[in-house]
Design an enzyme around this catalytic site. Structure first.
Site, mmCIF file in Angstrom:
data_model
loop_
_atom_site.group_PDB
_atom_site.id
_atom_site.type_symbol
_atom_site.label_atom_id
_atom_site.label_comp_id
_atom_site.label_asym_id
_atom_site.label_seq_id
_atom_site.Cartn_x
_atom_site.Cartn_y
_atom_site.Cartn_z
ATOM 1 N N ARG A 140 0.845 -1.193 0.000
ATOM 2 C CA ARG A 140 0.000 0.000 0.000
ATOM 3 C C ARG A 140 0.885 1.249 0.000
ATOM 4 O O ARG A 140 1.879 1.323 0.725
ATOM 5 C CB ARG A 140 -0.887 0.029 1.262
ATOM 6 N N GLU A 161 -5.927 5.339 -5.278
ATOM 7 C CA GLU A 161 -5.811 4.495 -6.489
ATOM 8 C C GLU A 161 -5.478 5.334 -7.711
ATOM 9 O O GLU A 161 -5.845 4.991 -8.835
ATOM 10 C CB GLU A 161 -7.120 3.706 -6.748
ATOM 11 N N HIS A 184 -2.385 -1.288 -9.158
ATOM 12 C CA HIS A 184 -2.976 -2.169 -8.140
ATOM 13 C C HIS A 184 -3.463 -3.477 -8.756
ATOM 14 O O HIS A 184 -4.634 -3.869 -8.581
ATOM 15 C CB HIS A 184 -4.131 -1.446 -7.421
HETATM 16 N N1 LIG Z 1 -1.118 -5.119 -4.683
HETATM 17 C C1 LIG Z 1 -2.158 -5.880 -4.384
HETATM 18 O O1 LIG Z 1 -3.019 -6.133 -5.214
HETATM 19 C C2 LIG Z 1 -2.264 -6.471 -3.003
HETATM 20 C C3 LIG Z 1 -2.976 -7.660 -2.827
HETATM 21 C C4 LIG Z 1 -2.992 -8.246 -1.551
HETATM 22 C C5 LIG Z 1 -2.392 -7.633 -0.480
HETATM 23 N N2 LIG Z 1 -1.760 -6.432 -0.682
HETATM 24 C C6 LIG Z 1 -1.115 -5.753 0.449
HETATM 25 O O2 LIG Z 1 0.037 -6.487 0.798
HETATM 26 C C7 LIG Z 1 0.309 -6.325 2.198
HETATM 27 C C8 LIG Z 1 0.520 -7.684 2.837
HETATM 28 O O3 LIG Z 1 -0.648 -8.484 2.704
HETATM 29 P P1 LIG Z 1 -0.685 -9.940 3.376
HETATM 30 O O4 LIG Z 1 -1.842 -10.658 2.788
HETATM 31 O O5 LIG Z 1 0.661 -10.549 3.335
HETATM 32 O O6 LIG Z 1 -1.037 -9.544 4.890
HETATM 33 P P2 LIG Z 1 -0.600 -10.319 6.217
HETATM 34 O O7 LIG Z 1 -1.529 -9.851 7.272
HETATM 35 O O8 LIG Z 1 -0.470 -11.789 5.964
HETATM 36 O O9 LIG Z 1 0.879 -9.758 6.506
HETATM 37 C C9 LIG Z 1 1.122 -8.452 6.943
HETATM 38 C C10 LIG Z 1 2.371 -8.480 7.793
HETATM 39 O O10 LIG Z 1 2.661 -7.148 8.208
HETATM 40 C C11 LIG Z 1 3.274 -7.291 9.466
HETATM 41 N N3 LIG Z 1 3.378 -6.050 10.240
HETATM 42 C C12 LIG Z 1 2.490 -5.510 11.106
HETATM 43 N N4 LIG Z 1 2.996 -4.400 11.650
HETATM 44 C C13 LIG Z 1 4.239 -4.240 11.122
HETATM 45 C C14 LIG Z 1 5.268 -3.294 11.320
HETATM 46 N N5 LIG Z 1 5.128 -2.283 12.181
HETATM 47 N N6 LIG Z 1 6.385 -3.416 10.592
HETATM 48 C C15 LIG Z 1 6.547 -4.438 9.715
HETATM 49 N N7 LIG Z 1 5.624 -5.386 9.519
HETATM 50 C C16 LIG Z 1 4.481 -5.284 10.212
HETATM 51 C C17 LIG Z 1 2.406 -8.319 10.183
HETATM 52 O O11 LIG Z 1 3.072 -8.843 11.323
HETATM 53 C C18 LIG Z 1 2.227 -9.327 9.070
HETATM 54 O O12 LIG Z 1 3.226 -10.331 9.116
HETATM 55 C C19 LIG Z 1 -0.878 -5.541 2.759
HETATM 56 O O13 LIG Z 1 -0.542 -4.170 2.842
HETATM 57 C C20 LIG Z 1 -1.949 -5.718 1.719
HETATM 58 O O14 LIG Z 1 -2.872 -4.647 1.706
HETATM 59 C C21 LIG Z 1 -1.657 -5.860 -1.911
#
Ligand SMILES: NC(=O)c1ccc[n+]([C@@H]2O[C@H](COP(=O)([O-])OP(=O)(O)OC[C@H]3O[C@@H](n4cnc5c(N)ncnc54)[C@H](O)[C@@H]3O)[C@@H](O)[C@H]2O)c1
Length: 329
Positions: free
Chosen positions: A242, A271, A290
């Site tokens: 994000r 977006e 995205h």
């Molecule tokens: N580009 C896209 O289309 C797309 C699709 C899916 C997810 N995403 C984004 O990817 C990211 C990860 O998604 P995910 O499914 O792996 O989520 P997830 O919940 O499995 O993983 C997120 C991780 O962030 C960690 N975290 C929390 N606080 C933190 C901090 N202060 N410093 C570092 N890490 C920290 C958590 O411990 C967790 O391991 C999210 O931001 C999500 O919105 C983007």
């Protein structure tokens, strides 16, 4: 069969998950993603459709599940997302309806796009492609080898910020490319670095920094001017999570000064990025709208996760990915 369950499904649903769902319920399938223009139903519209169909299971991806939906006697609500933020979970809980989610459904998809952006940035794929199409292979009197040399990625170091579902899927891919992998996540003991001070130290070791943290008050603008400054000269910054995780003005400055080698971004606040934004004029920056999760496999994955849990609930077993399990006890 009068007592057969009926599922109203507005999420894209496919593969074995669809078969499982059809084996436990009659399915009314009306996916939002196939509508032109796109359609997002609100609480009133959803409640109306559920009543008209006589459905007792609701499976959505983007529709807004709140208010009147909870007056319909539902046995389960499935939100085909990792974070079911389109559902008023408190409202569902008050109505005694379990809410299911689909964690990690798009982890491989986002990790693959992350690799695509890394390669595209590092090897100048976009401007090089443009040169070929424009018959500009010898632009400026130079051969492409002179304009588009890069360091190979094998042997370099990648830093994964946020070692969750996507971060882990990215980490093994970086390792598979022959890269040393470091990771920062205060909440995952498997990460190599856990405190903000350790993050800054880690950034100084990485040739590629890749953002995979969830947005929280703690991670908002986690990567600002100080963190970009801490990165190695020539480092590549990737953010397929994000845009809120980094300070865009600081990123622009770090690129304009030549400190960073390039960036690959799959998300923008609202977006949207203006066509005259400085990032859009940079050859060493690759921007995608995205699309990290945009694979058919993502749909198959969430279908299986949600359908398996619906089947568990219907046979009286505990669902695996329920955000309000207290309603089932
Ligand atoms: N580009 C896209 O289309 C797309 C699709 C899916 C997810 N995403 C984004 O990817 C990211 C990860 O998604 P995910 O499914 O792996 O989520 P997830 O919940 O499995 O993983 C997120 C991780 O962030 C960690 N975290 C929390 N606080 C933190 C901090 N202060 N410093 C570092 N890490 C920290 C958590 O411990 C967790 O391991 C999210 O931001 C999500 O919105 C983007």
């Amino acid at each position: 069969m009068a007592d057969r369950h009926k599922a109203f499904v507005t999420a894209p649903f496919r593969g074995p998950g669809m078969e499982t769902l059809q084996s436990v319920a009659e399915v009314v399938y009306d996916p939002w993603i196939e509508q032109i223009p796109l359609r997002i139903l609100n609480g009133e519209q959803l409640a109306e459709r559920l009543r008209a169909e006589g459905a007792d299971i609701l499976i959505v991806e983007s529709d807004s599940v709140k208010g009147p939906v909870f007056e319909v006697p539902l046995v389960a609500i499935g939100s085909c997302r990792g974070d079911p933020n389109n559902v008023d979970v408190a409202g569902a809980t008050a109505a005694g309806i379990p809410v299911l989610r689909a964690p990690g459904r798009n982890a491989d998809a986002v990790a693959e796009l992350t690799m695509a952006l890394m390669f595209a940035v590092n090897r100048w794929i976009v401007p090089a492609d443009h040169d070929v199409r424009a018959e500009q292979v010898y632009a400026g009197g130079k051969i492409p080898y002179q304009r588009y040399r890069a360091w190979q990625l094998a042997g370099r170091t990648a830093g994964v910020v946020g070692l969750g579902a996507v971060g882990r899927a990215a980490a093994w891919r970086f390792a598979g490319l022959g890269m040393r992998v470091l990771s920062y996540d205060p909440y995952n003991p498997d990460a190599t670095h856990h405190t903000p001070a350790e993050l800054d130290r880690m950034l100084g070791e990485c040739d590629v920094v890749s953002m995979h943290a969830v947005v929280t008050p703690e991670t908002e603008r986690l990567i600002g001017a100080a963190q970009f400054a801490a990165m190695k000269d020539g480092a590549i910054f990737l953010n397929t999570a994000r845009a809120m995780l980094h300070d865009t003005d600081a990123l622009v400055s770090a690129l304009q000064s030549g400190h960073l080698g390039g960036a690959g971004l799959d998300h923008f606040e609202g977006e949207h990025i203006a066509a005259d934004h400085p990032l859009c004029a940079m050859q060493n920056v690759v921007l995608t709208p995205h699309i990290g999760g945009a694979t058919y496999d993502t749909e198959a994955n969430h279908s299986k996760l949600i359908a398996d849990d619906v089947a568990r609930i219907l046979r009286g077993d505990k669902p695996v990915n329920c955000v309000n399990p207290e309603v089932l006890s």
